[in-house]
Design a protein around this motif. Structure first.
Motif, PDB file in Angstrom:
ATOM      1  N   PHE A  47      92.516  30.073 -47.212  1.00 25.43           N
ATOM      2  CA  PHE A  47      93.387  30.221 -46.049  1.00 25.43           C
ATOM      3  C   PHE A  47      94.538  29.232 -46.174  1.00 25.43           C
ATOM      4  O   PHE A  47      94.573  28.388 -47.077  1.00 25.43           O
ATOM      5  CB  PHE A  47      92.613  29.996 -44.736  1.00 25.43           C
ATOM      6  CG  PHE A  47      92.001  28.631 -44.595  1.00 25.43           C
ATOM      7  CD1 PHE A  47      92.654  27.618 -43.916  1.00 25.43           C
ATOM      8  CD2 PHE A  47      90.745  28.357 -45.130  1.00 25.43           C
ATOM      9  CE1 PHE A  47      92.079  26.370 -43.774  1.00 25.43           C
ATOM     10  CE2 PHE A  47      90.156  27.115 -44.985  1.00 25.43           C
ATOM     11  CZ  PHE A  47      90.831  26.121 -44.312  1.00 25.43           C
ATOM     12  N   CYS A  48      95.488  29.351 -45.243  1.00 27.86           N
ATOM     13  CA  CYS A  48      96.557  28.363 -45.134  1.00 27.86           C
ATOM     14  C   CYS A  48      96.790  28.081 -43.654  1.00 27.86           C
ATOM     15  O   CYS A  48      96.463  28.906 -42.790  1.00 27.86           O
ATOM     16  CB  CYS A  48      97.843  28.833 -45.818  1.00 27.86           C
ATOM     17  SG  CYS A  48      98.566  30.333 -45.120  1.00 27.86           S
ATOM     18  N   ASN A  90     101.192  34.539 -42.823  1.00 32.42           N
ATOM     19  CA  ASN A  90      99.761  34.824 -42.763  1.00 32.42           C
ATOM     20  C   ASN A  90      98.940  33.617 -42.332  1.00 32.42           C
ATOM     21  O   ASN A  90      97.733  33.724 -42.152  1.00 32.42           O
ATOM     22  CB  ASN A  90      99.266  35.278 -44.145  1.00 32.42           C
ATOM     23  CG  ASN A  90      99.789  36.644 -44.525  1.00 32.42           C
ATOM     24  OD1 ASN A  90      99.897  37.527 -43.690  1.00 32.42           O
ATOM     25  ND2 ASN A  90     100.117  36.819 -45.796  1.00 32.42           N
ATOM     26  N   CYS A  91      99.576  32.465 -42.198  1.00 31.83           N
ATOM     27  CA  CYS A  91      98.843  31.215 -41.994  1.00 31.83           C
ATOM     28  C   CYS A  91      98.302  31.082 -40.577  1.00 31.83           C
ATOM     29  O   CYS A  91      98.924  31.522 -39.608  1.00 31.83           O
ATOM     30  CB  CYS A  91      99.738  30.023 -42.306  1.00 31.83           C
ATOM     31  SG  CYS A  91     100.245  29.927 -44.035  1.00 31.83           S
ATOM     32  N   LEU A  92      97.155  30.426 -40.490  1.00 29.98           N
ATOM     33  CA  LEU A  92      96.596  30.069 -39.195  1.00 29.98           C
ATOM     34  C   LEU A  92      97.437  28.966 -38.565  1.00 29.98           C
ATOM     35  O   LEU A  92      98.097  28.185 -39.258  1.00 29.98           O
ATOM     36  CB  LEU A  92      95.161  29.571 -39.361  1.00 29.98           C
ATOM     37  CG  LEU A  92      94.151  30.515 -40.019  1.00 29.98           C
ATOM     38  CD1 LEU A  92      92.837  29.785 -40.241  1.00 29.98           C
ATOM     39  CD2 LEU A  92      93.944  31.766 -39.184  1.00 29.98           C
ATOM     40  N   ALA A  93      97.393  28.901 -37.231  1.00 30.12           N
ATOM     41  CA  ALA A  93      98.093  27.832 -36.521  1.00 30.12           C
ATOM     42  C   ALA A  93      97.434  27.625 -35.176  1.00 30.12           C
ATOM     43  O   ALA A  93      96.978  28.574 -34.535  1.00 30.12           O
ATOM     44  CB  ALA A  93      99.573  28.174 -36.341  1.00 30.12           C
ATOM     45  N   GLY A  94      97.363  26.384 -34.750  1.00 29.29           N
ATOM     46  CA  GLY A  94      96.774  26.067 -33.457  1.00 29.29           C
ATOM     47  C   GLY A  94      96.726  24.570 -33.254  1.00 29.29           C
ATOM     48  O   GLY A  94      97.060  23.783 -34.145  1.00 29.29           O
ATOM     49  N   LYS A  95      96.301  24.167 -32.082  1.00 28.26           N
ATOM     50  CA  LYS A  95      96.159  22.741 -31.823  1.00 28.26           C
ATOM     51  C   LYS A  95      95.062  22.148 -32.690  1.00 28.26           C
ATOM     52  O   LYS A  95      95.186  21.040 -33.211  1.00 28.26           O
ATOM     53  CB  LYS A  95      95.858  22.519 -30.343  1.00 28.26           C
ATOM     54  CG  LYS A  95      95.758  21.055 -29.947  1.00 28.26           C
ATOM     55  CD  LYS A  95      95.507  20.894 -28.465  1.00 28.26           C
ATOM     56  CE  LYS A  95      95.421  19.419 -28.085  1.00 28.26           C
ATOM     57  NZ  LYS A  95      95.132  19.253 -26.626  1.00 28.26           N
ATOM     58  N   ALA A  96      93.951  22.899 -32.822  1.00 25.01           N
ATOM     59  CA  ALA A  96      92.832  22.454 -33.663  1.00 25.01           C
ATOM     60  C   ALA A  96      92.182  23.679 -34.286  1.00 25.01           C
ATOM     61  O   ALA A  96      92.033  24.715 -33.638  1.00 25.01           O
ATOM     62  CB  ALA A  96      91.826  21.668 -32.845  1.00 25.01           C
ATOM     63  N   ILE A  97      91.802  23.539 -35.554  1.00 29.92           N
ATOM     64  CA  ILE A  97      91.145  24.617 -36.286  1.00 29.92           C
ATOM     65  C   ILE A  97      89.832  24.062 -36.828  1.00 29.92           C
ATOM     66  O   ILE A  97      89.828  23.065 -37.557  1.00 29.92           O
ATOM     67  CB  ILE A  97      92.031  25.139 -37.427  1.00 29.92           C
ATOM     68  CG1 ILE A  97      93.313  25.742 -36.841  1.00 29.92           C
ATOM     69  CG2 ILE A  97      91.283  26.165 -38.278  1.00 29.92           C
ATOM     70  CD1 ILE A  97      94.376  26.022 -37.863  1.00 29.92           C
ATOM     71  N   GLU A  98      88.714  24.711 -36.445  1.00 31.50           N
ATOM     72  CA  GLU A  98      87.385  24.255 -36.863  1.00 31.50           C
ATOM     73  C   GLU A  98      86.661  25.369 -37.609  1.00 31.50           C
ATOM     74  O   GLU A  98      86.734  26.534 -37.221  1.00 31.50           O
ATOM     75  CB  GLU A  98      86.565  23.818 -35.646  1.00 31.50           C
ATOM     76  CG  GLU A  98      87.146  22.613 -34.918  1.00 31.50           C
ATOM     77  CD  GLU A  98      86.264  22.168 -33.763  1.00 31.50           C
ATOM     78  OE1 GLU A  98      85.122  22.689 -33.669  1.00 31.50           O
ATOM     79  OE2 GLU A  98      86.698  21.322 -32.965  1.00 31.50           O
TER      80      GLU A  98
END
Length: 352
Positions: free
Chosen positions: A82-83, A143-151
């Protein structure tokens, strides 16, 4: 000769009084202006259709922020790629054959299966990505994930491979890791199958891990301790441009530590047949070794000093205008230690 000055005064006065040059030169009456036809100013007809209110433009490239959770059953040795374009990342290994992805206040996430194990039909290669990138939504650019926190919770036997622009990464209890950051620090623990960790701005910390290991940062420090090889010939390679390198209790037989502006510290045993290469341009090299150490030390100094608290037998020493080189041996000398500094000291101390 008759003066014309009174006549000029009379004409000027008449023009100012009447506003018309023709009156001033003696005409009896002024010509009235031509009447304007009413058709010259057409009357506006009221519109029967009210004007349309303009619609606000649709934002391009921005999707509503969400908190999402996805999970999938997988093979125990699944590979995950992932990215991440924004957000902190935390990855934990657990004893379930399941991947759980949690994204806080960010883009909608999706888990895509790339390959399955032919024996049990379980996914053994998956891709974590922005769901809007595959749905055809207007304005999706990545395509990358984004958010305040990724777990992420993943099987202990997982391999994790990702790139990110992020505020930091924490990884614990997976099989192997390959991570590259644009900015942010990296902390990795309990990864026995090999680690590659690169950040361009931040520190790198590795604990209780093994295998072939590469740790690099441009601006930051590197700390590795309780680290061992997984196979014969595995290399521990560490490099920073601006920062210090600290290696403690390392069992690799091939170690490289290179910093341009910073110090190198090694605390551990020199293993028989090992090759160590420690370099710094502007910094010190400090080795803390036990009394039973055996090794051959090849030291090159520009402007600095070489000191040893342990007994050394100096074999050769060359002094030139540009610096000094020393070859010294301790005990049987089976390990080979290359020490290079341009402006700094080299010190061998007794391990406490």
């Amino acid at each position: 000769m008759k003066s014309f000055f009174p006549t000029l005064v009379f004409l000027s006065s008449a023009i100012l009084a009447t506003g018309d040059f023709s009156t001033a030169v003696g005409q009896d009456r002024r010509v009235p202006p031509a009447p304007v036809s009413p058709k010259t100013f057409p009357t506006a007809k009221p519109s029967s259709t009210p004007p349309k209110v303009p619609v606000a433009p649709v934002a391009v490239g921005r999707q509503p922020l969400k908190t999402t959770e996805q999970s999938i059953n997988v093979d125990s040795a699944v590979n995950i790629k992932f990215c991440v374009s924004d957000g902190s990342i935390k990855i934990n290994g657990w004893d379930r054959n399941e991947v759980r992805l949690f994204v806080s206040n960010g883009r909608q996430a999706e888990i895509k299966v790339l390959e399955r194990n032919k024996k049990n039909d379980q996914p053994n290669w998956i891709w974590l990505l922005n769901a809007d990138a595959t749905s055809g939504s207007v304005g999706t650019l990545t395509n990358c994930l984004a958010g305040k926190a990724i777990e992420l919770d993943v099987p202990i036997g997982s391999g994790v491979n990702f790139e990110a622009r992020t505020s930091g990464v924490e990884i614990d209890m997976v099989k192997n890791v390959d991570v590259s950051l644009i900015e942010g620090s990296i902390s990795i623990r309990n990864v026995p199958g090999g680690v590659k960790a690169v950040t361009y701005q931040g520190d790198v910390v590795l604990e209780n891990s093994g295998g072939a290991i590469t740790l690099k940062t441009t601006t930051g420090n590197i700390l590795a301790y309780d680290v061992s090889p997984g196979n014969i010939g595995d290399i521990l390679d560490t490099k920073t441009s601006s920062g210090s390198i600290s290696l403690q209790r390392i069992s690799h037989r091939q170690i490289k530590a290179n910093t341009i502006s910073g110090s190198v510290l090694f605390n551990g045993d020199l293993l028989a047949g090992s090759i160590y290469t420690f370099k710094t341009s502007t910094g010190a090299i400090q080795m803390q070794l036990p009394d039973t150490t055996t090794g051959t030390f090849i030291a090159s100094l520009g402007f600095g000093s070489f000191r040893s608290a342990l007994p050394l037998e100096v074999q050769t020493e060359n002094v030139t205008p540009g610096g000094k080189s020393i070859v010294a041996r301790m005990g049987a000398g089976t390990a080979r230690v290359n020490l290079t500094t341009t402006t700094g000291r080299i010190a061998i101390q007794k391990q406490q």
